[in-house]
Design an enzyme around this catalytic site. Sequence first.
Site, PDB file in Angstrom:
ATOM      1  N   TYR A 130      -2.454 -12.941 -12.902  1.00 49.16           N
ATOM      2  CA  TYR A 130      -1.563 -12.640 -14.160  1.00 49.16           C
ATOM      3  C   TYR A 130      -1.642 -13.150 -15.452  1.00 49.16           C
ATOM      4  O   TYR A 130      -1.739 -14.358 -15.855  1.00 49.16           O
ATOM      5  CB  TYR A 130      -0.161 -13.640 -13.562  1.00 49.16           C
ATOM      6  CG  TYR A 130       0.724 -12.977 -12.517  1.00 49.16           C
ATOM      7  CD1 TYR A 130      -0.202 -12.927 -10.985  1.00 49.16           C
ATOM      8  CD2 TYR A 130       1.670 -12.438 -12.290  1.00 49.16           C
ATOM      9  CE1 TYR A 130       0.372 -12.342 -10.023  1.00 49.16           C
ATOM     10  CE2 TYR A 130       2.148 -11.724 -11.213  1.00 49.16           C
ATOM     11  CZ  TYR A 130       1.740 -11.883 -10.036  1.00 49.16           C
ATOM     12  OH  TYR A 130       2.318 -11.365  -9.143  1.00 49.16           O
ATOM     13  N   LYS A 183     -10.686 -12.031  -1.584  1.00 47.25           N
ATOM     14  CA  LYS A 183     -11.620 -10.977  -1.962  1.00 47.25           C
ATOM     15  C   LYS A 183     -12.912 -11.464  -2.367  1.00 47.25           C
ATOM     16  O   LYS A 183     -13.521 -10.922  -3.472  1.00 47.25           O
ATOM     17  CB  LYS A 183     -11.079  -9.939  -2.977  1.00 47.25           C
ATOM     18  CG  LYS A 183     -11.654  -8.812  -3.051  1.00 47.25           C
ATOM     19  CD  LYS A 183     -11.083  -7.797  -1.780  1.00 47.25           C
ATOM     20  CE  LYS A 183     -11.952  -6.351  -2.007  1.00 47.25           C
ATOM     21  NZ  LYS A 183     -11.995  -5.503  -0.881  1.00 47.25           N
ATOM     22  N   ASP A 216      -7.606  -7.220   2.123  1.00 49.17           N
ATOM     23  CA  ASP A 216      -7.307  -5.694   2.385  1.00 49.17           C
ATOM     24  C   ASP A 216      -7.238  -5.707   4.132  1.00 49.17           C
ATOM     25  O   ASP A 216      -6.367  -5.286   4.513  1.00 49.17           O
ATOM     26  CB  ASP A 216      -8.259  -4.570   2.060  1.00 49.17           C
ATOM     27  CG  ASP A 216      -9.623  -5.103   1.795  1.00 49.17           C
ATOM     28  OD1 ASP A 216      -9.965  -6.494   1.699  1.00 49.17           O
ATOM     29  OD2 ASP A 216     -10.714  -4.185   1.738  1.00 49.17           O
ATOM     30  N   ASP A 240       1.753 -12.615  -3.728  1.00 48.43           N
ATOM     31  CA  ASP A 240       3.045 -12.050  -4.031  1.00 48.43           C
ATOM     32  C   ASP A 240       2.982 -10.724  -3.165  1.00 48.43           C
ATOM     33  O   ASP A 240       4.128 -10.546  -2.753  1.00 48.43           O
ATOM     34  CB  ASP A 240       2.942 -11.578  -5.573  1.00 48.43           C
ATOM     35  CG  ASP A 240       4.208 -10.936  -5.999  1.00 48.43           C
ATOM     36  OD1 ASP A 240       5.281 -11.608  -5.508  1.00 48.43           O
ATOM     37  OD2 ASP A 240       4.212 -10.662  -7.362  1.00 48.43           O
ATOM     38  N   ASP A 244       5.944 -10.097  -0.085  1.00 46.55           N
ATOM     39  CA  ASP A 244       6.739  -8.959   0.268  1.00 46.55           C
ATOM     40  C   ASP A 244       6.523  -8.004   1.411  1.00 46.55           C
ATOM     41  O   ASP A 244       7.476  -7.675   2.035  1.00 46.55           O
ATOM     42  CB  ASP A 244       6.700  -7.944  -1.009  1.00 46.55           C
ATOM     43  CG  ASP A 244       7.590  -8.369  -2.189  1.00 46.55           C
ATOM     44  OD1 ASP A 244       7.773  -9.404  -2.332  1.00 46.55           O
ATOM     45  OD2 ASP A 244       7.751  -7.539  -3.159  1.00 46.55           O
TER      46      ASP A 244
END
Length: 353
Positions: A130, A183, A216, A240, A244
Amino acid sequence: MKLLLLAGDDIGPEIMAPTKRALIRLNEKFDLGLDFEERSIGMEALQAEGTTLPDAVMESARAADGVVLGPVGTFKYPPKEQGGINISAAFRISMDLYANIRPSKTRPGVPSMAKQMDLVIVRENTEGFYADRTMFAGTGEFMPTEDLAMSMRKITREGSRRIAVAAFELARTRRKKVTIVHKANVLKITDGLFLSVARQVAADYPDVEVEDVIVDAMAALLIRKPEAFDVIVATNMFGDILSDEAAELSGGLGLGGSINASAERAIAQAAHGSAPDIAGQGIANPAALMSSAAMLLAWLAQKNGSNALAQASELFIRSVDHALADPVNHTPDLGGPGSTAAFGDAVVAQIES
Ligand code: NAD
């Protein structure tokens, strides 16, 4: 004890109304001594006061014991210079609410893609991808030429440590398993730091099982075997996105409750956005915001050692689950015929019973 209620944009006022009703009933039933204050934010405040987040609201939020924040329609806000302040980011950064706790579970009566799931995503809330919160001065997103846009990602040792501690502490109260998501195979320095710090923290919790999974693969494994996960700790954007996904696997975005927390402060906020596509129709699912408010009561109970707040939180959660168990109460996002108000009535009736 003061709770500040900020309805937010689009479906915000619609889902805040039943959440407030439920809080008022719980306050009466358990004699919690809560005072409620309501203030305007978002597009309404922008029109009235020229900013989506007036200074007085920020002061009220700091003075309050807890905040229930409705969804904010950030995407349509004007630039910051024209009053479009990202309210979520402003609260999270200025109050250092570094832990975004996002549980997702399957529930009896709720149609879900996951057969069985009961997990919590612990998302770092103050740094990561962000870019609007990367820099001391200036912005972390910039365009050196009209054909080249760049953004900076920030990962700190302390930010990684404290979110890992939050995850391992939470796991100790649950099924004692933490999955570290990263990652580090590509982002070797930034996610490498996050992973190595999280592993160091893990060494202090020998009673908690730990694994690490590349993000992933995690997106796929969450679909393939959601029952295998307990607490998942992730940097800001990965957390985030995965939360979801988890909410959707549990039945829908309208179910995803969350709190933004530090040791001193907490803000209840549904994981979903302001859903402009269904605003004004009275069909938004208030379960996520209600669950978030229930989580805030639990956080306040722990902070203040209050049995009454703990009981109120438990009853709130049970009442939401009870309403969700009957498909007649389901709003259209869950495939049901219900309305926001009727769902709220079902929860309040259960609280009063
Ligand atoms: P969204 O979460 O608002 O909506 C995605 C889909 O889920 C839509 O189809 C919507 O109708 C549905 N949905 C979401 N919440 C629901 C609910 N309670 N009941 C029933 N259906 C629900 O995501 P978006 O459309 O990408 O974003 C809309 C706005 O929200 C944007 O301005 C975005 O910036 C903002 N946003 C805010 C937050 C926040 O306040 N925490 C989070 C995400 C997005």
